[in-house]
Design a protein around this motif. Structure first.
Motif, PDB file in Angstrom:
ATOM      1  N   LEU A 111       0.831  -1.199   0.000  1.00  0.00           N
ATOM      2  CA  LEU A 111       0.000   0.000   0.000  1.00  0.00           C
ATOM      3  C   LEU A 111       0.866   1.249   0.000  1.00  0.00           C
ATOM      4  CD1 LEU A 111      -3.021   0.950   0.263  1.00  0.00           C
ATOM      5  CD2 LEU A 111      -2.570   1.150   2.720  1.00  0.00           C
ATOM      6  N   LEU A 112       1.883   1.267   0.854  1.00  0.00           N
ATOM      7  CA  LEU A 112       2.747   2.434   1.021  1.00  0.00           C
ATOM      8  C   LEU A 112       4.176   1.979   1.270  1.00  0.00           C
ATOM      9  CD1 LEU A 112       0.452   4.434   3.447  1.00  0.00           C
ATOM     10  CD2 LEU A 112       1.098   5.233   1.174  1.00  0.00           C
ATOM     11  N   GLN A 113       5.111   2.842   0.912  1.00  0.00           N
ATOM     12  CA  GLN A 113       6.517   2.633   1.254  1.00  0.00           C
ATOM     13  C   GLN A 113       7.025   3.890   1.928  1.00  0.00           C
ATOM     14  OE1 GLN A 113      10.063   2.281  -1.640  1.00  0.00           O
ATOM     15  NE2 GLN A 113       9.485   0.149  -1.221  1.00  0.00           N
ATOM     16  N   GLN A 114       7.843   3.713   2.976  1.00  0.00           N
ATOM     17  CA  GLN A 114       8.309   4.877   3.720  1.00  0.00           C
ATOM     18  C   GLN A 114       9.735   4.686   4.179  1.00  0.00           C
ATOM     19  OE1 GLN A 114       6.425   5.007   7.794  1.00  0.00           O
ATOM     20  NE2 GLN A 114       8.494   4.282   8.147  1.00  0.00           N
ATOM     21  N   GLN A 115      10.361   5.797   4.519  1.00  0.00           N
ATOM     22  CA  GLN A 115      11.645   5.758   5.199  1.00  0.00           C
ATOM     23  C   GLN A 115      11.374   5.663   6.700  1.00  0.00           C
ATOM     24  OE1 GLN A 115      12.994   9.530   3.157  1.00  0.00           O
ATOM     25  NE2 GLN A 115      14.941   8.435   3.198  1.00  0.00           N
ATOM     26  N   TYR A 116      12.287   5.034   7.422  1.00  0.00           N
ATOM     27  CA  TYR A 116      12.122   5.008   8.867  1.00  0.00           C
ATOM     28  C   TYR A 116      13.417   5.426   9.553  1.00  0.00           C
ATOM     29  CZ  TYR A 116      14.385   0.378   8.592  1.00  0.00           C
ATOM     30  OH  TYR A 116      15.243  -0.661   8.359  1.00  0.00           O
ATOM     31  N   PRO A 117      13.304   6.147  10.656  1.00  0.00           N
ATOM     32  CA  PRO A 117      14.500   6.492  11.448  1.00  0.00           C
ATOM     33  C   PRO A 117      14.810   5.375  12.427  1.00  0.00           C
ATOM     34  CG  PRO A 117      12.576   7.564  12.355  1.00  0.00           C
ATOM     35  CD  PRO A 117      12.093   6.792  11.159  1.00  0.00           C
ATOM     36  N   LEU A 118      15.902   5.523  13.159  1.00  0.00           N
ATOM     37  CA  LEU A 118      16.304   4.572  14.182  1.00  0.00           C
ATOM     38  C   LEU A 118      16.258   5.240  15.542  1.00  0.00           C
ATOM     39  CD1 LEU A 118      19.436   3.030  12.419  1.00  0.00           C
ATOM     40  CD2 LEU A 118      17.116   2.092  12.461  1.00  0.00           C
ATOM     41  N   ASP A 119      15.973   4.439  16.581  1.00  0.00           N
ATOM     42  CA  ASP A 119      16.003   4.993  17.932  1.00  0.00           C
ATOM     43  C   ASP A 119      17.434   4.925  18.480  1.00  0.00           C
ATOM     44  OD1 ASP A 119      16.508   2.415  18.795  1.00  0.00           O
ATOM     45  OD2 ASP A 119      14.505   2.083  19.613  1.00  0.00           O
ATOM     46  N   ASP A 120      17.587   5.217  19.770  1.00  0.00           N
ATOM     47  CA  ASP A 120      18.919   5.295  20.367  1.00  0.00           C
ATOM     48  C   ASP A 120      19.647   3.951  20.372  1.00  0.00           C
ATOM     49  OD1 ASP A 120      18.563   7.959  20.780  1.00  0.00           O
ATOM     50  OD2 ASP A 120      17.894   7.756  22.862  1.00  0.00           O
ATOM     51  N   THR A 121      18.892   2.859  20.244  1.00  0.00           N
ATOM     52  CA  THR A 121      19.519   1.542  20.227  1.00  0.00           C
ATOM     53  C   THR A 121      19.606   0.990  18.806  1.00  0.00           C
ATOM     54  OG1 THR A 121      17.398   0.429  20.592  1.00  0.00           O
ATOM     55  CG2 THR A 121      18.668   1.047  22.541  1.00  0.00           C
ATOM     56  N   SER A 122      19.428   1.868  17.815  1.00  0.00           N
ATOM     57  CA  SER A 122      19.502   1.512  16.393  1.00  0.00           C
ATOM     58  C   SER A 122      18.380   0.578  15.956  1.00  0.00           C
ATOM     59  CB  SER A 122      20.866   0.880  16.056  1.00  0.00           C
ATOM     60  OG  SER A 122      21.896   1.810  16.287  1.00  0.00           O
ATOM     61  N   GLU A 123      17.261   0.604  16.703  1.00  0.00           N
ATOM     62  CA  GLU A 123      16.079  -0.157  16.301  1.00  0.00           C
ATOM     63  C   GLU A 123      15.201   0.716  15.406  1.00  0.00           C
ATOM     64  OE1 GLU A 123      15.001  -3.323  16.870  1.00  0.00           O
ATOM     65  OE2 GLU A 123      16.989  -3.728  17.702  1.00  0.00           O
ATOM     66  N   PRO A 124      14.579   0.111  14.386  1.00  0.00           N
ATOM     67  CA  PRO A 124      13.679   0.904  13.524  1.00  0.00           C
ATOM     68  C   PRO A 124      12.501   1.478  14.313  1.00  0.00           C
ATOM     69  CG  PRO A 124      14.216  -1.203  12.512  1.00  0.00           C
ATOM     70  CD  PRO A 124      14.721  -1.273  13.922  1.00  0.00           C
ATOM     71  N   ILE A 125      12.159   2.721  14.039  1.00  0.00           N
ATOM     72  CA  ILE A 125      10.985   3.348  14.639  1.00  0.00           C
ATOM     73  C   ILE A 125       9.808   3.141  13.695  1.00  0.00           C
ATOM     74  CG2 ILE A 125       9.948   5.529  15.352  1.00  0.00           C
ATOM     75  CD1 ILE A 125      12.717   6.450  16.204  1.00  0.00           C
ATOM     76  N   MET A 126       8.771   2.492  14.190  1.00  0.00           N
ATOM     77  CA  MET A 126       7.629   2.110  13.367  1.00  0.00           C
ATOM     78  C   MET A 126       6.439   3.032  13.652  1.00  0.00           C
ATOM     79  SD  MET A 126       5.539  -1.505  13.437  1.00  0.00           S
ATOM     80  CE  MET A 126       4.922  -1.170  15.101  1.00  0.00           C
ATOM     81  N   PRO A 127       5.908   3.722  12.646  1.00  0.00           N
ATOM     82  CA  PRO A 127       4.702   4.519  12.862  1.00  0.00           C
ATOM     83  C   PRO A 127       3.477   3.611  12.975  1.00  0.00           C
ATOM     84  CG  PRO A 127       5.301   4.568  10.555  1.00  0.00           C
ATOM     85  CD  PRO A 127       6.384   3.799  11.258  1.00  0.00           C
ATOM     86  N   VAL A 128       2.443   4.084  13.647  1.00  0.00           N
ATOM     87  CA  VAL A 128       1.238   3.291  13.893  1.00  0.00           C
ATOM     88  C   VAL A 128       0.037   3.969  13.236  1.00  0.00           C
ATOM     89  CG1 VAL A 128      -0.294   2.334  15.664  1.00  0.00           C
ATOM     90  CG2 VAL A 128       2.181   2.406  16.049  1.00  0.00           C
ATOM     91  N   GLY A 129      -0.710   3.208  12.460  1.00  0.00           N
ATOM     92  CA  GLY A 129      -1.897   3.727  11.792  1.00  0.00           C
ATOM     93  C   GLY A 129      -3.157   3.047  12.285  1.00  0.00           C
ATOM     94  N   PHE A 130      -4.242   3.215  11.537  1.00  0.00           N
ATOM     95  CA  PHE A 130      -5.505   2.575  11.919  1.00  0.00           C
ATOM     96  C   PHE A 130      -6.380   2.411  10.679  1.00  0.00           C
ATOM     97  CE2 PHE A 130      -6.651   6.985  11.853  1.00  0.00           C
ATOM     98  CZ  PHE A 130      -7.980   7.015  11.461  1.00  0.00           C
ATOM     99  N   PHE A 131      -7.265   1.430  10.748  1.00  0.00           N
ATOM    100  CA  PHE A 131      -8.268   1.196   9.714  1.00  0.00           C
ATOM    101  C   PHE A 131      -9.556   1.930  10.072  1.00  0.00           C
ATOM    102  CE2 PHE A 131      -5.591  -2.592   9.254  1.00  0.00           C
ATOM    103  CZ  PHE A 131      -5.457  -2.671   7.875  1.00  0.00           C
ATOM    104  N   SER A 132     -10.286   2.362   9.044  1.00  0.00           N
ATOM    105  CA  SER A 132     -11.629   2.885   9.261  1.00  0.00           C
ATOM    106  C   SER A 132     -12.520   1.741   9.749  1.00  0.00           C
ATOM    107  CB  SER A 132     -12.178   3.481   7.966  1.00  0.00           C
ATOM    108  OG  SER A 132     -12.313   2.461   6.984  1.00  0.00           O
TER     109      SER A 132
END
Length: 563
Positions: A357-378
């Motif tokens: 559906l979508l492709q995005q860039q993601y940043p890393l947190d202080d422990t180099s883990e990917p930061i995942m955004p959270v969405g929702f369905f209608s």
């Protein structure tokens, strides 16, 4: 040599001259005594009973000494007179009702810092002013305090009742005498009204326990405990009031969504072929209608499962696929038949799986883990809304919220319902409220409100709601209508909210902001709940507080004035 003699006369004449000269030198002619020194001003001191007041008035006392008679005592906020105190003794008690601050609410809002001082005048005209003292005042409807200062409601709680004047009750996790924990219901005085038998609790609850809304159809709520599992809690006579229904004992239970009819979708984040979403009916041990959707490969969900038990009869989940080393992640919506668990949106162009559906860039947190955004369905799963993270030209992080139709598999062209403006910084999740007409886009340092049909920013002056000082956003609470509440607190693990910001309508801006404690523990922090009548309830430390209705605060404050 001619000698020069002294003045004519004797030594006695010289002494007399010296005495007269000394009198002139010291300025004290015997017949003109000096005036007395001016009298000292009176000493005035001001005390308040509480420096952070949740109530209907601010109370304190004033002391005045140094007057034969005190003619007048006035109380001020800075240089604005608030009231005259009927001074009759030292100390004299005083109280400032909410109306005394009526002319300040439009400028200062509610629960902001006030600077109080007292000015006393003696009967002979002498005056003095006390040292200023700071106080916060949040006018409320009611405050409930335990007789021994004990806490009345659970640390985190849900509020029930209120419709048609029905009594309010409060539901949450409490400690029991056995040393364990259970889910309890109490009233506003802290009296226990219901409790799950601790022996029947599938696992202990905690501050992290999440309890869903009550299903009006089934009479159940669902309880999910991170690192333990989930279970259905019966709260009606038809299913055995305060009894435990369906249970998932699994430490990997991560996300839960519940339909209006009480059917749960639980994501079990186990590895390999065990990674699955379970559709569970809440009642008893009957598993006839339960279905497990096994992915067979690693899956991370970036939205709570949507259980559509209406016309759609579907279970929707959103998979977040991140590619190590690329900082690129794909977002893929899956639709399963609610009865059979079969995938229903596979696409031949995508090897019979749902398309990206979508492709995005993601940043890393202080422990180099990917930061995942959270969405929702209608509510029907036909759209999916999420914040997309990216990097600006100067390499700073930015966010654009997008809303996509899920039927097309690729959120481009007509499939992209809208894109919001691009915001500086990180927004990590989107929360719908106001009957899904408004979306709150939330990051650690800012909250924007978006029109659900267009993505247009609705904040007053397009300015975000922001925490005070070094606080970060810790929680959110949608209210009735267009009301919304942002909970903020210190930025460390285990912190509790110590600030709540209320918005009655996004276009009108902040309505009130109240602070309490340091947020280091439940007793030094706050929480909030909304009852069935959309009334607000707060726990501030050990006290239970019912604020005024938001329309009364708005009438008293008038339009919010931006600085």
């Amino acid at each position: 040599m001619k000698r020069v003699n002294g003045p004519a006369g004797s030594a006695a004449d010289l002494l007399s001259l010296l005495v007269v000269s000394a009198g002139l030198f010291f300025g004290c002619p015997p017949d003109d005594p000096p005036p007395p020194p001016p009298p000292n001003p009176p000493v005035v001191s001001l005390l308040v009973q509480e420096s952070n007041v949740f109530g209907t008035e601010v109370r304190g006392s004033v002391n005045v000494s140094g007057c034969k008679t005190v003619a007048q005592v006035l109380l001020f906020h800075q240089d604005r007179q608030l009231m005259e105190v009927a001074f009759n003794a030292t100390p004299t008690q005083w109280s400032l009702p909410s109306g005394a601050f009526a002319n300040l609410y439009s400028q200062l809002g509610f629960a902001t810092s006030l600077t109080l001082k007292a000015k006393a005048t003696c009967d002979d005209g002498r005056t003095n002013t006390s040292t200023p003292i700071g106080v916060r005042f949040f006018p409320i409807s009611q405050k409930f305090t335990g007789p021994g200062g004990e806490q009345l409601v659970p640390d985190n709680f849900l509020a029930e009742g209120g419709l048609g004047g029905s009594a309010n009750t409060f539901l949450g996790c409490v400690r029991v005498g056995t040393g364990g924990t259970s889910i309890a219901r109490v009233d506003s005085s802290g009296q226990l009204l219901g409790l799950i038998d601790p022996m029947a609790m599938p696992f202990n609850c905690s501050l992290a326990t999440s309890i869903t809304d009550l299903s009006p159809t089934s009479g159940y709520r669902w309880v999910i405990e991170p690192g333990a599992g989930a279970f259905a809690l019966c709260l009606s006579a038809s299913c055995g009031n305060f009894s435990v229904g369906k249970v998932v004992r699994n430490a990997k239970a991560k996300r839960l969504g519940v339909s209006r009819g009480g059917i749960a979708g639980v994501w079990i984040d186990e590895t390999g072929t065990m990674n699955r979403v379970e559709k569970l009916y809440p009642g008893g041990n009957d598993t006839t209608n339960d279905v497990a959707v096994n992915f067979g490969f690693p899956v991370i969900l970036n939205a709570d499962p949507l259980v559509d038990d209406g016309a759609g009869q579907a279970l929707w989940v959103s998979r977040w696929e991140f590619h190590i080393g690329t900082k690129i992640a794909n977002i893929v919506p899956y639709r399963f038949d609610l009865t059979t668990g079969q995938l229903t949106n596979g696409n031949a162009a995508c090897m019979n799986f749902p398309c990206v559906l979508l492709q995005q860039q993601y940043p890393l947190d202080d422990t180099s883990e990917p930061i995942m955004p959270v969405g929702f369905f209608s509510p029907t799963g036909d759209t999916f809304t999420i914040p997309l993270l990216s990097y600006a030209i100067d390499n700073s992080l930015q966010t654009t919220v997008v809303s996509c139709a899920t039927a097309f598999g690729n959120c481009q062209g007509a499939a992209r319902r809208w894109s919001s403006p691009t915001f500086g910084g990180m927004l990590r999740l989107v929360v719908p409220f106001s009957a899904n007409n408004i979306y709150a886009a939330v990051g650690p340092f800012q909250v924007y409100f978006l029109n659900a049909q267009s993505g247009v920013v609705m904040n007053l002056g397009e300015r975000p709601i922001q925490p005070s000082g070094s606080n970060v956003v810790l929680g959110l609470q949608p209210g009735g209508g267009a009301d919304f509440y942002v909970l903020t607190g210190p930025d460390f693990a285990g912190a509790f909210p110590n600030e709540i910001i209320a918005v009655d309508t996004p276009q009108q801006g902040e309505l009130w902001r109240v602070n309490f404690g340091s947020g280091e523990s439940p007793n030094t922090g706050m929480t909030i709940a909304i009852d069935s009548a959309n009334a607000v309830w707060l726990r501030a430390g050990t006290d239970l507080i019912k604020p005024l209705p938001n329309n009364e605060y708005r009438m008293a404050r008038g339009p919010t004035i931006l600085p």
